[in-house]
Scaffold this motif. Structure first.
Motif, PDB file in Angstrom:
ATOM      1  N   GLN A   1      38.465  82.429  57.423  1.00  0.00           N
ATOM      2  CA  GLN A   1      38.058  82.887  56.096  1.00  0.00           C
ATOM      3  C   GLN A   1      39.017  83.968  55.570  1.00  0.00           C
ATOM      4  O   GLN A   1      39.415  83.936  54.406  1.00  0.00           O
ATOM      5  CB  GLN A   1      36.626  83.433  56.148  1.00  0.00           C
ATOM      6  N   THR A   2      39.405  84.889  56.424  1.00  0.00           N
ATOM      7  CA  THR A   2      40.337  85.954  56.022  1.00  0.00           C
ATOM      8  C   THR A   2      41.684  85.363  55.615  1.00  0.00           C
ATOM      9  O   THR A   2      42.264  85.750  54.599  1.00  0.00           O
ATOM     10  CB  THR A   2      40.529  86.965  57.174  1.00  0.00           C
ATOM     11  N   LEU A   3      42.171  84.391  56.392  1.00  0.00           N
ATOM     12  CA  LEU A   3      43.461  83.763  56.080  1.00  0.00           C
ATOM     13  C   LEU A   3      43.387  82.929  54.803  1.00  0.00           C
ATOM     14  O   LEU A   3      44.340  82.909  54.009  1.00  0.00           O
ATOM     15  CB  LEU A   3      43.941  82.927  57.264  1.00  0.00           C
ATOM     16  N   GLU A   4      42.251  82.266  54.578  1.00  0.00           N
ATOM     17  CA  GLU A   4      42.071  81.498  53.344  1.00  0.00           C
ATOM     18  C   GLU A   4      42.072  82.413  52.123  1.00  0.00           C
ATOM     19  O   GLU A   4      42.575  82.046  51.066  1.00  0.00           O
ATOM     20  CB  GLU A   4      40.777  80.682  53.398  1.00  0.00           C
ATOM     21  N   GLN A   5      41.496  83.602  52.254  1.00  0.00           N
ATOM     22  CA  GLN A   5      41.503  84.560  51.151  1.00  0.00           C
ATOM     23  C   GLN A   5      42.921  84.978  50.791  1.00  0.00           C
ATOM     24  O   GLN A   5      43.201  85.315  49.645  1.00  0.00           O
ATOM     25  CB  GLN A   5      40.675  85.796  51.505  1.00  0.00           C
ATOM     26  N   GLU A   6      43.811  84.921  51.749  1.00  0.00           N
ATOM     27  CA  GLU A   6      45.216  85.266  51.500  1.00  0.00           C
ATOM     28  C   GLU A   6      46.037  84.061  51.033  1.00  0.00           C
ATOM     29  O   GLU A   6      47.225  84.174  50.810  1.00  0.00           O
ATOM     30  CB  GLU A   6      45.846  85.875  52.754  1.00  0.00           C
ATOM     31  N   GLY A   7      45.388  82.885  50.931  1.00  0.00           N
ATOM     32  CA  GLY A   7      46.067  81.711  50.387  1.00  0.00           C
ATOM     33  C   GLY A   7      46.546  80.716  51.430  1.00  0.00           C
ATOM     34  O   GLY A   7      47.300  79.802  51.105  1.00  0.00           O
ATOM     35  N   LEU A   8      46.120  80.846  52.679  1.00  0.00           N
ATOM     36  CA  LEU A   8      46.526  79.921  53.729  1.00  0.00           C
ATOM     37  C   LEU A   8      45.554  78.743  53.785  1.00  0.00           C
ATOM     38  O   LEU A   8      44.337  78.944  53.819  1.00  0.00           O
ATOM     39  CB  LEU A   8      46.564  80.627  55.087  1.00  0.00           C
ATOM     40  N   LYS A   9      46.104  77.525  53.771  1.00  0.00           N
ATOM     41  CA  LYS A   9      45.277  76.325  53.859  1.00  0.00           C
ATOM     42  C   LYS A   9      45.845  75.419  54.933  1.00  0.00           C
ATOM     43  O   LYS A   9      47.068  75.252  55.034  1.00  0.00           O
ATOM     44  CB  LYS A   9      45.293  75.552  52.538  1.00  0.00           C
ATOM     45  N   ALA A  10      44.962  74.817  55.708  1.00  0.00           N
ATOM     46  CA  ALA A  10      45.380  73.818  56.693  1.00  0.00           C
ATOM     47  C   ALA A  10      45.576  72.491  55.961  1.00  0.00           C
ATOM     48  O   ALA A  10      44.829  72.153  55.043  1.00  0.00           O
ATOM     49  CB  ALA A  10      44.325  73.665  57.781  1.00  0.00           C
TER      50      ALA A  10
ATOM     51  N   PHE B   1      56.123  67.733  54.238  1.00  0.00           N
ATOM     52  CA  PHE B   1      54.901  68.291  54.800  1.00  0.00           C
ATOM     53  C   PHE B   1      54.679  67.941  56.274  1.00  0.00           C
ATOM     54  O   PHE B   1      53.883  68.578  56.937  1.00  0.00           O
ATOM     55  CB  PHE B   1      53.672  67.808  54.005  1.00  0.00           C
ATOM     56  N   HIS B   2      55.355  66.901  56.736  1.00  0.00           N
ATOM     57  CA  HIS B   2      55.114  66.404  58.089  1.00  0.00           C
ATOM     58  C   HIS B   2      56.399  66.383  58.906  1.00  0.00           C
ATOM     59  O   HIS B   2      57.465  66.150  58.364  1.00  0.00           O
ATOM     60  CB  HIS B   2      54.545  64.975  58.046  1.00  0.00           C
ATOM     61  N   GLN B   3      56.221  66.607  60.196  1.00  0.00           N
ATOM     62  CA  GLN B   3      57.323  66.470  61.143  1.00  0.00           C
ATOM     63  C   GLN B   3      56.900  65.380  62.137  1.00  0.00           C
ATOM     64  O   GLN B   3      56.002  65.589  62.947  1.00  0.00           O
ATOM     65  CB  GLN B   3      57.591  67.790  61.869  1.00  0.00           C
ATOM     66  N   ALA B   4      57.555  64.222  62.039  1.00  0.00           N
ATOM     67  CA  ALA B   4      57.189  63.096  62.909  1.00  0.00           C
ATOM     68  C   ALA B   4      57.781  63.330  64.290  1.00  0.00           C
ATOM     69  O   ALA B   4      58.976  63.587  64.428  1.00  0.00           O
ATOM     70  CB  ALA B   4      57.708  61.792  62.326  1.00  0.00           C
ATOM     71  N   ILE B   5      56.918  63.273  65.288  1.00  0.00           N
ATOM     72  CA  ILE B   5      57.418  63.434  66.657  1.00  0.00           C
ATOM     73  C   ILE B   5      57.352  62.118  67.424  1.00  0.00           C
ATOM     74  O   ILE B   5      57.942  61.996  68.488  1.00  0.00           O
ATOM     75  CB  ILE B   5      56.637  64.524  67.417  1.00  0.00           C
ATOM     76  N   MET B   6      56.648  61.149  66.826  1.00  0.00           N
ATOM     77  CA  MET B   6      56.519  59.878  67.516  1.00  0.00           C
ATOM     78  C   MET B   6      56.106  58.804  66.521  1.00  0.00           C
ATOM     79  O   MET B   6      55.398  59.079  65.553  1.00  0.00           O
ATOM     80  CB  MET B   6      55.444  60.012  68.609  1.00  0.00           C
ATOM     81  N   GLN B   7      56.586  57.588  66.782  1.00  0.00           N
ATOM     82  CA  GLN B   7      56.162  56.454  65.969  1.00  0.00           C
ATOM     83  C   GLN B   7      55.354  55.536  66.887  1.00  0.00           C
ATOM     84  O   GLN B   7      55.785  55.211  67.994  1.00  0.00           O
ATOM     85  CB  GLN B   7      57.377  55.720  65.407  1.00  0.00           C
ATOM     86  N   VAL B   8      54.166  55.157  66.435  1.00  0.00           N
ATOM     87  CA  VAL B   8      53.262  54.343  67.259  1.00  0.00           C
ATOM     88  C   VAL B   8      52.891  53.068  66.516  1.00  0.00           C
ATOM     89  O   VAL B   8      52.888  53.035  65.283  1.00  0.00           O
ATOM     90  CB  VAL B   8      51.990  55.134  67.641  1.00  0.00           C
TER      91      VAL B   8
ATOM     92  N   ASP C   1      51.606  78.011  47.639  1.00  0.00           N
ATOM     93  CA  ASP C   1      52.154  76.714  47.213  1.00  0.00           C
ATOM     94  C   ASP C   1      53.382  76.303  48.019  1.00  0.00           C
ATOM     95  O   ASP C   1      54.092  75.388  47.639  1.00  0.00           O
ATOM     96  CB  ASP C   1      52.484  76.745  45.719  1.00  0.00           C
ATOM     97  N   LYS C   2      53.624  76.969  49.145  1.00  0.00           N
ATOM     98  CA  LYS C   2      54.780  76.645  49.985  1.00  0.00           C
ATOM     99  C   LYS C   2      54.325  76.243  51.381  1.00  0.00           C
ATOM    100  O   LYS C   2      53.340  76.757  51.900  1.00  0.00           O
ATOM    101  CB  LYS C   2      55.721  77.848  50.115  1.00  0.00           C
ATOM    102  N   VAL C   3      55.094  75.325  51.962  1.00  0.00           N
ATOM    103  CA  VAL C   3      54.800  74.905  53.327  1.00  0.00           C
ATOM    104  C   VAL C   3      55.191  76.036  54.270  1.00  0.00           C
ATOM    105  O   VAL C   3      56.350  76.465  54.292  1.00  0.00           O
ATOM    106  CB  VAL C   3      55.571  73.618  53.695  1.00  0.00           C
ATOM    107  N   LEU C   4      54.208  76.550  54.988  1.00  0.00           N
ATOM    108  CA  LEU C   4      54.475  77.590  55.969  1.00  0.00           C
ATOM    109  C   LEU C   4      54.935  76.970  57.278  1.00  0.00           C
ATOM    110  O   LEU C   4      55.894  77.425  57.900  1.00  0.00           O
ATOM    111  CB  LEU C   4      53.221  78.446  56.180  1.00  0.00           C
TER     112      LEU C   4
END
Length: 186
Positions: free
Chosen positions: A124-133, A145-152, A174-177
């Motif tokens: 909740q604290t991190l979301e208030q600062e603008g962090l979203k999963a 947005f994604h880093q592919a480590i494997m193709q299945v 609005d930036k990928v962390l």
């Protein structure tokens, strides 16, 4: 002397007087003009000195402004995380309390509940600062947005779809962390 000669002499005398008067007037105008030029020159020199002083003051003000803004930027960089850390201190306090209570009582079930509550408080604290999963499973693969480590191989999903999230990705405002580590259908 004849009358004509007297008239000519009178005209010459009159012309000389007029010429002398004109010379005197011209001399007087020259003196006034010279004094006026001296006054104008002195005025221009005074004005130039005043402009020079204004320039030096403006330059000094600009230098002071530049130094002050540089100092403010350095302080901002140094203490940028101060607000966030202040918001995280209650989370740290709750972790300390949960560990202390679990150590005294040996009740690990209540420790698990306490840690879960603290985790939600932290989220909740991190979301208030603008962090979203990021929500990535089932989404088309996007290298921003994604880093592919494997193709299945997958019968459920078509090619290029994220089938599993190995590590969560996060967006700050609005930036990928951190991009999400994912497995992609092939």
């Amino acid at each position: 002397m004849s009358t004509k000669e007297q008239q000519n002499e009178a005209v010459e005398t009159e012309e000389e007087v007029m010429a002398d008067g004109q010379d005197a007037q011209a001399a007087e105008e020259a003196v006034l003009e010279e004094n006026g030029e001296d006054d104008r020159y002195a005025e221009l020199v005074k004005q130039a000195e005043e402009y020079g002083q204004r320039y030096l003051r403006a330059q000094a003000d600009f230098d002071n402004f530049r130094r002050r803004t540089q100092k403010e930027k350095e302080e901002l960089r140094q203490y940028a995380s101060m607000k966030l850390i202040g918001q995280l201190l209650p989370v740290v306090d709750n972790f300390e309390r949960a560990v202390a209570a679990a150590t005294l009582n040996g009740d690990f079930e209540s420790l698990a509940k306490g840690v879960d509550m603290i985790f939600r408080q932290l989220e909740q604290t991190l979301e208030q600062e603008g962090l979203k999963a990021m929500k990535v499973v089932g989404e088309p693969f996007n290298p921003e947005f994604h880093q592919a480590i494997m193709q299945v191989e997958s019968d459920e999903h078509e090619e290029g779809i994220v089938v599993e999230e190995v590590q969560k990705g996060y967006i700050l405002k609005d930036k990928v962390l951190r991009p999400a580590m994912v497995k992609v259908s092939g």
